[in-house]
Motif scaffolding. Structure first.
Motif, PDB file in Angstrom:
ATOM      1  N   GLY A 256       0.799  -1.216   0.000  1.00  0.00           N
ATOM      2  CA  GLY A 256       0.000   0.000   0.000  1.00  0.00           C
ATOM      3  C   GLY A 256       0.831   1.265   0.000  1.00  0.00           C
ATOM      4  O   GLY A 256       0.315   2.352  -0.277  1.00  0.00           O
ATOM      5  N   LYS A 257       2.131   1.145   0.307  1.00  0.00           N
ATOM      6  CA  LYS A 257       3.020   2.308   0.299  1.00  0.00           C
ATOM      7  C   LYS A 257       3.054   2.975  -1.067  1.00  0.00           C
ATOM      8  O   LYS A 257       3.361   4.162  -1.185  1.00  0.00           O
ATOM      9  N   PHE A 258       2.718   2.213  -2.120  1.00  0.00           N
ATOM     10  CA  PHE A 258       2.809   2.735  -3.484  1.00  0.00           C
ATOM     11  C   PHE A 258       1.441   3.003  -4.099  1.00  0.00           C
ATOM     12  O   PHE A 258       1.348   3.222  -5.314  1.00  0.00           O
ATOM     13  N   VAL A 259       0.400   2.981  -3.275  1.00  0.00           N
ATOM     14  CA  VAL A 259      -0.971   3.139  -3.783  1.00  0.00           C
ATOM     15  C   VAL A 259      -1.622   4.333  -3.096  1.00  0.00           C
ATOM     16  O   VAL A 259      -1.812   4.328  -1.871  1.00  0.00           O
ATOM     17  N   LYS A 260      -1.961   5.336  -3.866  1.00  0.00           N
ATOM     18  CA  LYS A 260      -2.522   6.579  -3.325  1.00  0.00           C
ATOM     19  C   LYS A 260      -3.779   6.311  -2.510  1.00  0.00           C
ATOM     20  O   LYS A 260      -3.988   6.918  -1.444  1.00  0.00           O
ATOM     21  N   GLU A 261      -4.620   5.403  -2.979  1.00  0.00           N
ATOM     22  CA  GLU A 261      -5.903   5.140  -2.312  1.00  0.00           C
ATOM     23  C   GLU A 261      -5.733   4.481  -0.949  1.00  0.00           C
ATOM     24  O   GLU A 261      -6.686   4.434  -0.162  1.00  0.00           O
ATOM     25  N   ILE A 280     -13.778  -4.093  -7.750  1.00  0.00           N
ATOM     26  CA  ILE A 280     -14.024  -4.262  -6.322  1.00  0.00           C
ATOM     27  C   ILE A 280     -12.683  -4.091  -5.617  1.00  0.00           C
ATOM     28  O   ILE A 280     -11.762  -4.905  -5.808  1.00  0.00           O
ATOM     29  N   PHE A 281     -12.570  -3.049  -4.828  1.00  0.00           N
ATOM     30  CA  PHE A 281     -11.301  -2.715  -4.190  1.00  0.00           C
ATOM     31  C   PHE A 281     -11.411  -3.010  -2.698  1.00  0.00           C
ATOM     32  O   PHE A 281     -12.282  -2.488  -2.004  1.00  0.00           O
ATOM     33  N   PHE A 282     -10.515  -3.855  -2.210  1.00  0.00           N
ATOM     34  CA  PHE A 282     -10.480  -4.244  -0.802  1.00  0.00           C
ATOM     35  C   PHE A 282      -9.430  -3.363  -0.119  1.00  0.00           C
ATOM     36  O   PHE A 282      -8.227  -3.579  -0.288  1.00  0.00           O
ATOM     37  N   ASP A 283      -9.877  -2.385   0.641  1.00  0.00           N
ATOM     38  CA  ASP A 283      -8.925  -1.413   1.186  1.00  0.00           C
ATOM     39  C   ASP A 283      -8.458  -1.737   2.602  1.00  0.00           C
ATOM     40  O   ASP A 283      -7.713  -0.967   3.199  1.00  0.00           O
ATOM     41  N   GLU A 284      -8.883  -2.896   3.155  1.00  0.00           N
ATOM     42  CA  GLU A 284      -8.380  -3.327   4.459  1.00  0.00           C
ATOM     43  C   GLU A 284      -7.814  -4.739   4.348  1.00  0.00           C
ATOM     44  O   GLU A 284      -8.035  -5.595   5.200  1.00  0.00           O
TER      45      GLU A 284
END
Length: 582
Positions: A256-261, A280-284
């Protein structure tokens, strides 16, 4: 207590070893100053905090010379030459290896390194041969200097029995001083590691391996059963089709260090950012471990990772591991694994064969003229080959295909130059390749029945240490014509949960995955993630996050505050994870 002339040489030998360890600490901090620069005063504090363990380690190394000193009129110096050579090599290897490997590993040298040393192509692919040669020369020089210094302070012959020296040496050697004594309030994790004696840390790690027993087995099982309940129901359907073709893109190191979202850097992965609103984006979502061999097993077998054990290499356990390839085969799928390099590192080919893949495709499928890095063909080559290969398939069976990327890895040499930082540029290159792959597949008839799962194998420590839980925080995106509608999923989930979650969406059984949870089950009521690295474990749940150092036996991160229950859960999962069926 006064020392006789027969004892005093042991004091001089002790001073030699303490000087070696002090210089080692200075070298460690200077060599790794890009990670954290510390001033002279802080270096003195680091040395002082590590001094008790240095003294104990020195006493342990001097037990053999002290015992030899009990014999009168013994040619002590000649007798101890072989031992001093062994000590010099042991100290030279551990001090130099700990110093130079910390740049890549960010934990103290431990027995884990031996599993990777058994596959030396991993090192030679990551760094130039000259890097290795110069470090080996440093080991040889340091070993020679240590052995020579100990030789010179040792008397030629013993004159009397050195009882006092032996007693003091034994007392110091058995004192309860360990790695945890070097971890001090107010120090960063880097400073804790700098203070810790590398020789003691390395050899004591052999005693640590598989010795994780923190509570009675019944209590442990009760905690784990609550965290990993049966989740065979399905409360939410994500897909439009019952049997889509599935392309799982296992992205090297893409945290996630390289993903703005995910709160990461804004300009590294613009293609992923462009695709997120479409799927479908799993953000956790959190990776289970820190290296590809561990992450691949967590992903393909839906199981936990281990701090000191690589299941990929341990073939005796493969028959008892569940397998996505076998599960999809039983559901009528053809199963294929594509890796653009040789499948020799860490027993990869043996593991994938044992998991039951119908076809394994490696670098031998690509002409020698293709763009290559030290690991294999670059991602753009593999992505183009994959698109063409899929277009040629006319099998009536649906496909389950995994593509493992390569290019976002040391030594960060890619045919792309958008960002000035070579590390960020390599990740940006892989992002570009994945974006092009998705765009190419969108233009084919495959798209309407295709599910693409983009997921990293593990994170990368870019301006981070393991005390930062965000190292494990990773992007996961489901795309394709098979996706019912775009959405965000905020549920805490692990890499090991992908197996049950994906199989449940296809109405395929997943009851043989004890550590994989379908996160869209009504029974998934205690969301939590468990992650590990060779020196520690992490557990995050709705109450917060705890990172626990299993070598120092201390929490190193507690957010928002200390929680004994979180640490207890993490210890229980660690303990249970080593109950491996043969």
């Amino acid at each position: 207590m006064t020392f006789s002339s027969s004892d005093r040489w042991l004091v001089r030998a002790l001073m030699v070893l303490l000087a070696v360890f002090a210089l080692g600490k200075a070298g460690f901090t200077l060599y790794n100053s890009d990670i954290e620069a510390i001033g002279l005063w802080r270096l003195i504090l680091v040395w002082a905090n590590g001094l008790p363990l240095d003294v104990r380690t020195s006493a342990l190394l001097l037990l053999v010379p002290a015992l030899c000193s009990l014999q009168r009129r013994l040619s002590l110096r000649l007798l101890l030459i072989p031992y001093y050579i062994v000590v010099g090599v042991a100290l030279g290897v551990t001090i130099v290896a700990d110093t130079v490997m910390y740049e890549f590993w960010r934990f103290k040298l431990s027995a884990v390194i031996l599993s990777y040393a058994a596959s030396p192509e991993g090192a030679t692919n990551s760094v130039p041969v000259s890097f290795i040669v110069w470090r080996l020369l440093a080991v040889a020089l340091l070993a020679l200097l240590i052995a020579a210094a100990l030789f010179l302070v040792t008397p030629k012959r013993t004159e009397g029995k050195a009882w006092r020296g032996l007693v003091v040496t034994i007392v110091i050697a058995v004192l309860p001083i360990g790695v945890g004594s070097c971890y001090q309030r107010g120090q960063t994790l880097f400073q804790d590691h700098a203070a810790t004696n590398p020789t003691y840390a390395f050899f004591s790690s052999f005693l640590l391996e598989r010795s994780f027993h923190y509570m009675p087995d019944t209590e442990c099982a009760s905690i784990v059963d609550e965290l990993y309940p049966p989740t065979d129901d399905l409360a939410d359907t994500l897909l439009l089709t019952a049997a889509p073709d599935i392309l799982l893109v296992q992205v090297e190191s893409f945290s996630g260090k390289f993903v703005k979202e995910l709160g990461g850097l804004p300009d590294v992965a613009p293609n992923l950012s462009r695709l997120i609103p479409e799927g479908i984006f799993f953000d956790e979502y959190y990776s289970n471990s820190f290296r590809t061999d561990r992450g691949t097993v967590s992903l393909q077998s839906g199981t936990l990772s281990h701090p000191t054990l690589s299941l990929m290499r341990e073939r005796q356990y493969h028959a008892s591991l569940p397998s996505l390839a076998r599960s999809f085969s039983q559901g009528g799928y053809e199963t294929v694994y594509l890796y653009g390099g040789p499948m020799t590192n860490m027993g990869k080919r043996a593991y994938l064969e044992d998991m039951g893949f119908d076809e394994l495709i490696d670098d031998s499928a690509f002409p020698d003229s293709c763009l290559r890095c030290s690991w294999g063909v670059h991602d753009e080559v593999a992505a183009k080959w994959l698109t063409d290969w899929l277009a040629r398939q006319d099998t009536p069976h649906p496909l389950f295909l995994t593509w493992q990327t390569i290019s976002s890895h040391e030594p960060w040499q890619v045919p792309y130059s958008r960002l000035g930082d070579p590390v960020l540029n390599a990740f940006a290159y892989t992002d570009q390749c994945i974006g092009s792959l998705v765009d190419s597949l969108r233009a084919t008839p495959l798209w309407d029945n295709l599910l693409i799962v983009i997921i990293p194998d593990h994170g990368y420590l870019y301006q981070q240490t393991y005390e930062d839980p965000d190292f494990f925080h990773s992007p996961m995106l489901w795309l394709g014509g098979a996706v019912r509608q775009p959405r965000r999923v905020h549920t805490l989930m692990n890499q090991s949960d992908i197996a049950a979650t994906l199989l449940a969406q296809l109405r395929l059984p997943h009851d043989d995955y004890p550590y994989s949870r379908n996160v869209f089950s009504k029974r998934y009521t205690n969301p939590a993630v468990y992650c590990c690295f060779p020196a520690g474990i992490m557990l995050k749940d709705t109450t917060g996050t705890s990172v626990f150092d299993i070598t120092a036996l201390k929490p190193i991160t507690e957010a928002p505050s200390h929680c004994d229950e979180r640490v207890r859960k993490a210890k229980a999962v660690l303990q249970q994870s080593y109950n491996l069926p043969q």
